[in-house]
Write a protein that holds these residues in place. Structure first.
Motif, PDB file in Angstrom:
ATOM      1  N   ARG A   1       1.731  -3.296   1.670  1.00 43.60           N
ATOM      2  CA  ARG A   1       2.402  -3.259   2.967  1.00 43.60           C
ATOM      3  C   ARG A   1       3.737  -4.004   2.922  1.00 43.60           C
ATOM      4  O   ARG A   1       4.718  -3.583   3.554  1.00 43.60           O
ATOM      5  CB  ARG A   1       1.494  -3.884   4.036  1.00 43.60           C
ATOM      6  CG  ARG A   1       0.351  -2.986   4.474  1.00 43.60           C
ATOM      7  CD  ARG A   1      -0.541  -3.687   5.497  1.00 43.60           C
ATOM      8  NE  ARG A   1      -1.531  -2.784   6.075  1.00 43.60           N
ATOM      9  CZ  ARG A   1      -2.461  -3.162   6.958  1.00 43.60           C
ATOM     10  NH1 ARG A   1      -2.522  -4.433   7.350  1.00 43.60           N
ATOM     11  NH2 ARG A   1      -3.311  -2.282   7.446  1.00 43.60           N
ATOM     12  N   ALA A   2       3.783  -5.092   2.171  1.00 46.59           N
ATOM     13  CA  ALA A   2       5.018  -5.877   2.089  1.00 46.59           C
ATOM     14  C   ALA A   2       6.159  -5.089   1.465  1.00 46.59           C
ATOM     15  O   ALA A   2       7.336  -5.366   1.738  1.00 46.59           O
ATOM     16  CB  ALA A   2       4.765  -7.151   1.290  1.00 46.59           C
ATOM     17  N   GLU A   3       5.837  -4.084   0.646  1.00 48.25           N
ATOM     18  CA  GLU A   3       6.874  -3.249   0.038  1.00 48.25           C
ATOM     19  C   GLU A   3       7.759  -2.599   1.101  1.00 48.25           C
ATOM     20  O   GLU A   3       8.949  -2.383   0.887  1.00 48.25           O
ATOM     21  CB  GLU A   3       6.237  -2.162  -0.830  1.00 48.25           C
ATOM     22  CG  GLU A   3       5.487  -2.664  -2.040  1.00 48.25           C
ATOM     23  CD  GLU A   3       6.400  -2.956  -3.218  1.00 48.25           C
ATOM     24  OE1 GLU A   3       7.500  -2.377  -3.284  1.00 48.25           O
ATOM     25  OE2 GLU A   3       6.001  -3.757  -4.076  1.00 48.25           O
ATOM     26  N   ASP A   4       7.171  -2.270   2.254  1.00 47.92           N
ATOM     27  CA  ASP A   4       7.903  -1.578   3.321  1.00 47.92           C
ATOM     28  C   ASP A   4       8.007  -2.412   4.594  1.00 47.92           C
ATOM     29  O   ASP A   4       8.348  -1.877   5.661  1.00 47.92           O
ATOM     30  CB  ASP A   4       7.229  -0.238   3.645  1.00 47.92           C
ATOM     31  CG  ASP A   4       7.330   0.759   2.499  1.00 47.92           C
ATOM     32  OD1 ASP A   4       8.265   0.619   1.689  1.00 47.92           O
ATOM     33  OD2 ASP A   4       6.473   1.650   2.410  1.00 47.92           O
ATOM     34  N   GLY A   5       7.704  -3.688   4.486  1.00 51.26           N
ATOM     35  CA  GLY A   5       7.840  -4.556   5.656  1.00 51.26           C
ATOM     36  C   GLY A   5       6.802  -4.327   6.728  1.00 51.26           C
ATOM     37  O   GLY A   5       7.031  -4.660   7.901  1.00 51.26           O
TER      38      GLY A   5
ATOM     39  N   ARG B   1       0.260   4.948   1.156  1.00 45.58           N
ATOM     40  CA  ARG B   1      -0.493   3.769   1.578  1.00 45.58           C
ATOM     41  C   ARG B   1      -1.515   4.088   2.678  1.00 45.58           C
ATOM     42  O   ARG B   1      -2.712   3.842   2.496  1.00 45.58           O
ATOM     43  CB  ARG B   1       0.479   2.675   2.002  1.00 45.58           C
ATOM     44  CG  ARG B   1      -0.159   1.347   2.319  1.00 45.58           C
ATOM     45  CD  ARG B   1       0.886   0.267   2.582  1.00 45.58           C
ATOM     46  NE  ARG B   1       1.909   0.717   3.508  1.00 45.58           N
ATOM     47  CZ  ARG B   1       3.182   0.961   3.171  1.00 45.58           C
ATOM     48  NH1 ARG B   1       3.592   0.782   1.933  1.00 45.58           N
ATOM     49  NH2 ARG B   1       4.057   1.366   4.072  1.00 45.58           N
ATOM     50  N   PRO B   2      -1.104   4.645   3.830  1.00 44.17           N
ATOM     51  CA  PRO B   2      -2.103   4.952   4.858  1.00 44.17           C
ATOM     52  C   PRO B   2      -3.052   6.088   4.464  1.00 44.17           C
ATOM     53  O   PRO B   2      -4.124   6.230   5.060  1.00 44.17           O
ATOM     54  CB  PRO B   2      -1.252   5.342   6.072  1.00 44.17           C
ATOM     55  CG  PRO B   2       0.052   5.812   5.498  1.00 44.17           C
ATOM     56  CD  PRO B   2       0.271   4.953   4.288  1.00 44.17           C
ATOM     57  N   LEU B   3      -2.656   6.886   3.481  1.00 44.38           N
ATOM     58  CA  LEU B   3      -3.540   7.956   3.013  1.00 44.38           C
ATOM     59  C   LEU B   3      -4.476   7.481   1.911  1.00 44.38           C
ATOM     60  O   LEU B   3      -5.388   8.216   1.513  1.00 44.38           O
ATOM     61  CB  LEU B   3      -2.709   9.136   2.507  1.00 44.38           C
ATOM     62  CG  LEU B   3      -1.828   9.818   3.561  1.00 44.38           C
ATOM     63  CD1 LEU B   3      -0.949  10.884   2.916  1.00 44.38           C
ATOM     64  CD2 LEU B   3      -2.679  10.420   4.677  1.00 44.38           C
ATOM     65  N   SER B   4      -4.255   6.269   1.418  1.00 42.75           N
ATOM     66  CA  SER B   4      -5.076   5.719   0.333  1.00 42.75           C
ATOM     67  C   SER B   4      -6.005   4.616   0.807  1.00 42.75           C
ATOM     68  O   SER B   4      -7.071   4.412   0.225  1.00 42.75           O
ATOM     69  CB  SER B   4      -4.181   5.167  -0.785  1.00 42.75           C
ATOM     70  OG  SER B   4      -3.369   6.172  -1.353  1.00 42.75           O
ATOM     71  N   ILE B   5      -5.606   3.868   1.835  1.00 36.98           N
ATOM     72  CA  ILE B   5      -6.378   2.722   2.307  1.00 36.98           C
ATOM     73  C   ILE B   5      -6.854   2.980   3.732  1.00 36.98           C
ATOM     74  O   ILE B   5      -6.043   3.244   4.622  1.00 36.98           O
ATOM     75  CB  ILE B   5      -5.537   1.432   2.267  1.00 36.98           C
ATOM     76  CG1 ILE B   5      -5.108   1.118   0.832  1.00 36.98           C
ATOM     77  CG2 ILE B   5      -6.311   0.256   2.860  1.00 36.98           C
ATOM     78  CD1 ILE B   5      -4.110  -0.015   0.719  1.00 36.98           C
TER      79      ILE B   5
END
Length: 577
Positions: free
Chosen positions: A339-343, A370-374
């Motif tokens: 998540r930190a990668e995109d703030g 990210r939202p499709l993986s976690i």
């Protein structure tokens, strides 16, 4: 082709008689008179070939163990709970050499090798009597498929167990257990290489195949090339560390890429819709294990546990859906880092908390993977965030999801989201069962080959080339839906190496590659230690049981099963076991 798996047991019924054996290397005894009367044409040969494929579609192989169960205990995923009890013993690295799951996987892989050897030996003789040229052409393709399968099963054996017996013929199964010796892993890799090179020369690309009636979920030239690239990359790493193989990995991956026969799907989410509904698309899917049963009512049905064990938690609704236990949990430091990668998360302006929420997947500038993986949610009975409790509103739950200092206990329940059965699976592919599903498993995607290509070029050339940058950026452009997140130019070899490793972690999250990657990079133990420190900094009460049982120089390999150690008296156990 998926439904043909329903007929693979014809192979067993017509040709096999399973008997008690002396050791796992002598897995099956055949009724020779029945086998000699079979495979009289290409159609019969194909039925038997599907039995070789079927060895990869059981719990001990890709139905569970090789897909996720043996691959957990990383910086990305761990088993649920805070103990080593029951099913937790294997993913926490706490198991002994007598563990049945390890024995079953070793045995199932050797069963696959035996079936491939038997098929190759018999069809090589039988095809000479085939009457039509079409049947002979098909037989040549089937031989190449069988060599791919033998290569895949041997690859899983050597990279997981290290010091194995190389079974090159069915006659070897007649040996007394005391005569078996473990082969130099280099010789095993050379045998795998020969099988795949033969297949590459023989098989057509999936899109060019005019011979097989259907090549759905079957090996093709591109699959063999991609697998060989992965074999070379593994050969170049720990424990063999033959760095000359980086050049060969780059060359074969480059040939596949430059052929133009495969590509990334435009939409990352389409991958998971496809695999949850048995939609065959060889654009990106190179090796995919197909599971199908209308009922999953028998232990012999070709179904797996994909999406049940490693999917999104769901409660049972009688007559509508089975429960999903979701025992595969996401390590929360991985969530925070990504998540930190995109703030994405919570910050403060000095007075108020400021929340930056995850945008809709596909929004330019944000990593759609990210939202499709976690899955920070579950189905109980409907969609609900894990941080939602009865005492707070949906808005507060969403804020707590982003606040690292709130709801920590619930955040340890996040799961992989790629195999969200409730979200993706259509009625035609639903099987109402608490343990089994019809969801497929990707063994190898084209995205993996692109990242292997970039990695291999960087290692071979001593730094990234334009082609290496292009391969990684192709993956990132689909993820971000823009070009502004391309890798920064001017990286040295070490910086690019880390960038590729991070990209593999994100692109292939939970797909069974991370642990094996960490092993071949020689940093498995160190990564477990670093992850523990991160989790303790986040929340001192966090679960991370694998930290307590991971030993450097031991857990990089599975043990040789104790049963075989006892019977095969010339065997040497792997270090630390």
């Amino acid at each position: 082709m998926k439904k043909k798996y329903l007929y693979t047991m014809l192979f067993a019924a017509a040709c096999l008689t399973t008997v008690a054996t002396s050791c796992s290397l002598d897995e099956e005894d055949y009724v020779d008179i029945e086998k000699n009367n079979y495979m009289n044409d290409a159609s019969e040969a194909e039925t038997v070939l599907l039995g070789v494929y079927q060895a990869g579609a059981v719990d001990a192989t890709y139905g569970m163990n090789l897909s996720f169960y043996l691959n957990m205990g990383t910086d990305c995923e761990q088993v649920e709970g805070s103990s080593t009890e029951n099913f937790r013993i294997v993913p926490t690295n706490a198991y002994p050499t007598t563990q049945s799951d390890i024995q079953n996987t070793w045995e199932a892989l050797y069963t696959g090798v035996y079936r491939a050897n038997d098929f190759l030996e018999r069809l090589s003789v039988k095809m000479e009597s085939f009457e039509s040229e079409d049947d002979k052409n098909l037989a040549a393709i089937y031989l190449a498929e069988a060599r791919c399968l033998r290569a895949l099963y041997n690859f899983e054996l050597v990279r997981r167990f290290g010091n194995i017996v190389l079974m090159t013929s069915t006659a070897m199964s007649d040996q007394h257990p005391s005569t078996f010796v473990q082969e130099d892993p280099v010789k095993v890799y050379e045998f795998i290489e020969a099988d795949l090179k033969y297949a590459i020369e023989t098989l057509p690309y999936a899109t060019d195949d005019t011979y097989r009636e259907s090549n759905d979920f079957r090996f093709s030239k591109g699959a063999a090339m991609g697998l060989l690239a992965k074999v070379y990359a593994t050969w170049a790493g720990y424990p063999i560390q033959d760095t000359s193989k980086w050049e060969q990995a780059a060359n074969i991956a480059g040939q596949l890429i430059n052929s133009g026969k495969h590509d990334l799907l435009a939409d990352f989410e389409q991958l998971w819709y496809n695999t949850c509904n048995s939609i065959w698309d060889p654009t990106e899917s190179l090796i995919e294990i197909s599971f199908y049963s209308p009922t999953a009512s028998a232990s012999s049905d070709p179904v797996g546990r994909i999406g049940k064990w490693n999917g999104v938690r769901a409660t049972q609704i009688a007559g509508t859906r089975g429960r999903c236990a979701a025992n595969d949990k996401v390590v929360h430091s991985f969530v925070l880092d990504w998540r930190a990668e995109d703030g994405i998360g919570m910050t403060t302006d000095g007075t108020n908390n400021v929340y930056t929420y995850e945008p809709e997947a596909g929004t330019p500038g944000y990593d759609c993977r990210r939202p499709l993986s976690i899955a920070n949610y579950q189905y109980n009975d409907d969609y609900v965030l894990w941080t939602k409790t009865s005492s707070i509103t949906d808005e507060v739950a969403a804020q707590n999801d982003l606040n690292p200092d709130a709801g920590q206990r619930y955040k340890q329940n996040y799961t992989p989201a790629k195999w969200d059965i409730e979200k993706y699976t259509q009625a035609a592919n639903v099987v109402i069962n608490d343990d089994k599903s019809n969801v497929n498993w990707y063994v190898l995607r084209y995205a993996d080959v692109l990242l292997i290509y970039a990695e291999a070029l960087n290692e071979w050339k001593g730094g990234p080339t334009d082609e290496a940058y292009a391969a990684v950026n192709k993956v990132r452009r689909r993820a971000y839906n823009d070009t502004s997140h391309d890798l920064a130019q001017g990286m040295d070899q070490a910086a690019f190496r880390e960038a590729v490793r991070k990209e593999r972690k994100y692109e292939l999250a939970f797909e069974g590659h991370r642990r094996l990657d960490l092993v071949r990079w020689g940093i498995y133990y160190e990564t477990i230690q670093e992850t523990y420190d991160k989790l303790m900094n986040w929340w001192p009460d966090a679960n991370y049981v694998v930290y307590n049982y991971t030993v450097k120089g031991k857990n990089e390999l599975c043990p040789i099963p104790q049963r075989d150690m006892d019977l095969c008296t010339q065997f040497e156990q792997n270090p630390g076991w």
